[in-house]
Design a protein around this motif. Structure first.
Motif, PDB file in Angstrom:
ATOM      1  N   ALA A  25       0.850  -1.204   0.000  1.00  0.00           N
ATOM      2  CA  ALA A  25       0.000   0.000   0.000  1.00  0.00           C
ATOM      3  C   ALA A  25       0.878   1.243   0.000  1.00  0.00           C
ATOM      4  O   ALA A  25       1.850   1.323   0.752  1.00  0.00           O
ATOM      5  CB  ALA A  25      -0.913   0.014   1.220  1.00  0.00           C
ATOM      6  N   LYS A  26       0.523   2.195  -0.860  1.00  0.00           N
ATOM      7  CA  LYS A  26       1.302   3.429  -0.899  1.00  0.00           C
ATOM      8  C   LYS A  26       0.398   4.619  -1.220  1.00  0.00           C
ATOM      9  O   LYS A  26      -0.704   4.453  -1.750  1.00  0.00           O
ATOM     10  CB  LYS A  26       2.440   3.325  -1.916  1.00  0.00           C
ATOM     11  CG  LYS A  26       2.018   2.989  -3.325  1.00  0.00           C
ATOM     12  CD  LYS A  26       3.243   2.757  -4.205  1.00  0.00           C
ATOM     13  CE  LYS A  26       2.838   2.382  -5.617  1.00  0.00           C
ATOM     14  NZ  LYS A  26       3.999   2.194  -6.476  1.00  0.00           N
ATOM     15  N   ILE A  27       0.894   5.795  -0.839  1.00  0.00           N
ATOM     16  CA  ILE A  27       0.169   7.044  -1.078  1.00  0.00           C
ATOM     17  C   ILE A  27       1.032   7.963  -1.936  1.00  0.00           C
ATOM     18  O   ILE A  27       2.254   7.890  -1.893  1.00  0.00           O
ATOM     19  CB  ILE A  27      -0.212   7.755   0.239  1.00  0.00           C
ATOM     20  CG1 ILE A  27       1.029   8.012   1.107  1.00  0.00           C
ATOM     21  CG2 ILE A  27      -1.275   6.978   0.983  1.00  0.00           C
ATOM     22  CD1 ILE A  27       0.770   8.837   2.358  1.00  0.00           C
ATOM     23  N   LYS A  89      -2.555  12.868  -2.664  1.00  0.00           N
ATOM     24  CA  LYS A  89      -3.217  13.024  -3.964  1.00  0.00           C
ATOM     25  C   LYS A  89      -3.877  11.740  -4.480  1.00  0.00           C
ATOM     26  O   LYS A  89      -4.818  11.810  -5.254  1.00  0.00           O
ATOM     27  CB  LYS A  89      -2.201  13.488  -5.012  1.00  0.00           C
ATOM     28  CG  LYS A  89      -1.388  14.704  -4.632  1.00  0.00           C
ATOM     29  CD  LYS A  89      -2.231  15.915  -4.696  1.00  0.00           C
ATOM     30  CE  LYS A  89      -1.377  17.163  -4.487  1.00  0.00           C
ATOM     31  NZ  LYS A  89      -2.176  18.357  -4.507  1.00  0.00           N
ATOM     32  N   ALA A  90      -3.335  10.603  -4.108  1.00  0.00           N
ATOM     33  CA  ALA A  90      -3.838   9.321  -4.623  1.00  0.00           C
ATOM     34  C   ALA A  90      -3.276   8.205  -3.748  1.00  0.00           C
ATOM     35  O   ALA A  90      -2.440   8.444  -2.878  1.00  0.00           O
ATOM     36  CB  ALA A  90      -3.412   9.127  -6.083  1.00  0.00           C
ATOM     37  N   TRP A  91      -3.727   6.990  -4.034  1.00  0.00           N
ATOM     38  CA  TRP A  91      -3.170   5.834  -3.346  1.00  0.00           C
ATOM     39  C   TRP A  91      -3.293   4.599  -4.208  1.00  0.00           C
ATOM     40  O   TRP A  91      -4.034   4.571  -5.180  1.00  0.00           O
ATOM     41  CB  TRP A  91      -3.805   5.623  -1.983  1.00  0.00           C
ATOM     42  CG  TRP A  91      -5.304   5.413  -1.955  1.00  0.00           C
ATOM     43  CD1 TRP A  91      -6.097   4.822  -2.903  1.00  0.00           C
ATOM     44  CD2 TRP A  91      -6.183   5.796  -0.907  1.00  0.00           C
ATOM     45  NE1 TRP A  91      -7.401   4.804  -2.500  1.00  0.00           N
ATOM     46  CE2 TRP A  91      -7.493   5.402  -1.282  1.00  0.00           C
ATOM     47  CE3 TRP A  91      -6.004   6.419   0.316  1.00  0.00           C
ATOM     48  CZ2 TRP A  91      -8.595   5.618  -0.469  1.00  0.00           C
ATOM     49  CZ3 TRP A  91      -7.108   6.629   1.109  1.00  0.00           C
ATOM     50  CH2 TRP A  91      -8.384   6.234   0.717  1.00  0.00           C
ATOM     51  N   GLU A  96     -11.534  -1.094   0.297  1.00  0.00           N
ATOM     52  CA  GLU A  96     -12.590  -0.812   1.264  1.00  0.00           C
ATOM     53  C   GLU A  96     -12.854  -2.077   2.060  1.00  0.00           C
ATOM     54  O   GLU A  96     -12.694  -3.188   1.558  1.00  0.00           O
ATOM     55  CB  GLU A  96     -13.861  -0.366   0.549  1.00  0.00           C
ATOM     56  CG  GLU A  96     -13.754   1.030  -0.033  1.00  0.00           C
ATOM     57  CD  GLU A  96     -15.088   1.540  -0.529  1.00  0.00           C
ATOM     58  OE1 GLU A  96     -16.083   1.417   0.210  1.00  0.00           O
ATOM     59  OE2 GLU A  96     -15.120   2.055  -1.647  1.00  0.00           O
ATOM     60  N   VAL A  97     -13.283  -1.912   3.293  1.00  0.00           N
ATOM     61  CA  VAL A  97     -13.545  -3.053   4.173  1.00  0.00           C
ATOM     62  C   VAL A  97     -14.604  -3.966   3.573  1.00  0.00           C
ATOM     63  O   VAL A  97     -14.488  -5.194   3.634  1.00  0.00           O
ATOM     64  CB  VAL A  97     -13.995  -2.559   5.571  1.00  0.00           C
ATOM     65  CG1 VAL A  97     -14.440  -3.711   6.444  1.00  0.00           C
ATOM     66  CG2 VAL A  97     -12.886  -1.785   6.241  1.00  0.00           C
ATOM     67  N   TYR A 106      -9.562   6.800  -4.615  1.00  0.00           N
ATOM     68  CA  TYR A 106      -9.119   7.833  -3.675  1.00  0.00           C
ATOM     69  C   TYR A 106     -10.171   8.934  -3.563  1.00  0.00           C
ATOM     70  O   TYR A 106     -10.734   9.383  -4.555  1.00  0.00           O
ATOM     71  CB  TYR A 106      -7.794   8.472  -4.115  1.00  0.00           C
ATOM     72  CG  TYR A 106      -7.392   9.561  -3.143  1.00  0.00           C
ATOM     73  CD1 TYR A 106      -6.745   9.229  -1.971  1.00  0.00           C
ATOM     74  CD2 TYR A 106      -7.756  10.876  -3.357  1.00  0.00           C
ATOM     75  CE1 TYR A 106      -6.427  10.197  -1.035  1.00  0.00           C
ATOM     76  CE2 TYR A 106      -7.447  11.856  -2.425  1.00  0.00           C
ATOM     77  CZ  TYR A 106      -6.782  11.508  -1.273  1.00  0.00           C
ATOM     78  OH  TYR A 106      -6.481  12.472  -0.347  1.00  0.00           O
ATOM     79  N   SER A 107     -10.426   9.359  -2.362  1.00  0.00           N
ATOM     80  CA  SER A 107     -11.235  10.548  -2.104  1.00  0.00           C
ATOM     81  C   SER A 107     -10.752  11.124  -0.772  1.00  0.00           C
ATOM     82  O   SER A 107     -10.275  10.376   0.094  1.00  0.00           O
ATOM     83  CB  SER A 107     -12.728  10.214  -2.026  1.00  0.00           C
ATOM     84  OG  SER A 107     -13.020   9.558  -0.821  1.00  0.00           O
TER      85      SER A 107
END
Length: 147
Positions: A25-27, A89-91, A96-97, A106-107
């Motif tokens: 996982a990254k942002i 800005k994004a990921w 989602e669970v 992304y939001s």
């Protein structure tokens, strides 16, 4: 004899960097030098300063018993909103669970939920955004010295 006009190199104040927050996982983090980030951060600071003035925080006249009720947002909520809206800005690699394995779009609202679950994401975004801004400033100084 010909002449040319040298264009100043553009500094990418809107530069970004991908940062891993967990395995897989990254942002995508932007710079704290971004005009939108800086102006919104300044608005938050002015808002907080106004509240301090209303309640006389930092003066000998301050008394919690005499303070008029002031309605304001929590500082941490405003800062998390700022980071979620203008710094991250994004990921990638975030689901989602309710739909494991399905990438979550992304939001800022979902980003705020992520930061509530993993507060270290907030601090990592601030550190990375500041590092991007510092490197932009270093490039600007090197460029200025060359001219």
């Amino acid at each position: 004899m010909g002449i040319t006009i040298a264009n100043k190199p553009e500094l990418d104040i809107n530069g970004t960097r991908w940062v891993e927050i967990a395995p897989g996982a990254k942002i995508l983090v932007g710079s704290t030098a971004s005009p939108l980030y800086k102006s919104n951060y300044a608005l938050i600071q002015r808002h907080l300063a106004s509240i301090d003035m209303q309640t006389r925080v930092g003066t000998k006249d301050f008394s919690i018993a005499d303070a008029a009720p002031v309605v304001f947002e929590q500082e941490d909520e405003m800062l998390v909103d700022l980071v979620s809206t203008h710094l991250i800005k994004a990921w990638e690699g975030i689901d989602e669970v309710d739909n494991p394995g399905v990438p979550a779009p992304y939001s800022p609202a979902l980003c705020k939920a992520l930061i509530r679950q993993m507060p270290n994401v907030y601090f990592l975004a601030i550190k990375t955004g500041s590092d991007i801004a510092r490197r932009i400033e270093e490039k600007a100084q090197v460029t200025a010295e060359k001219q």
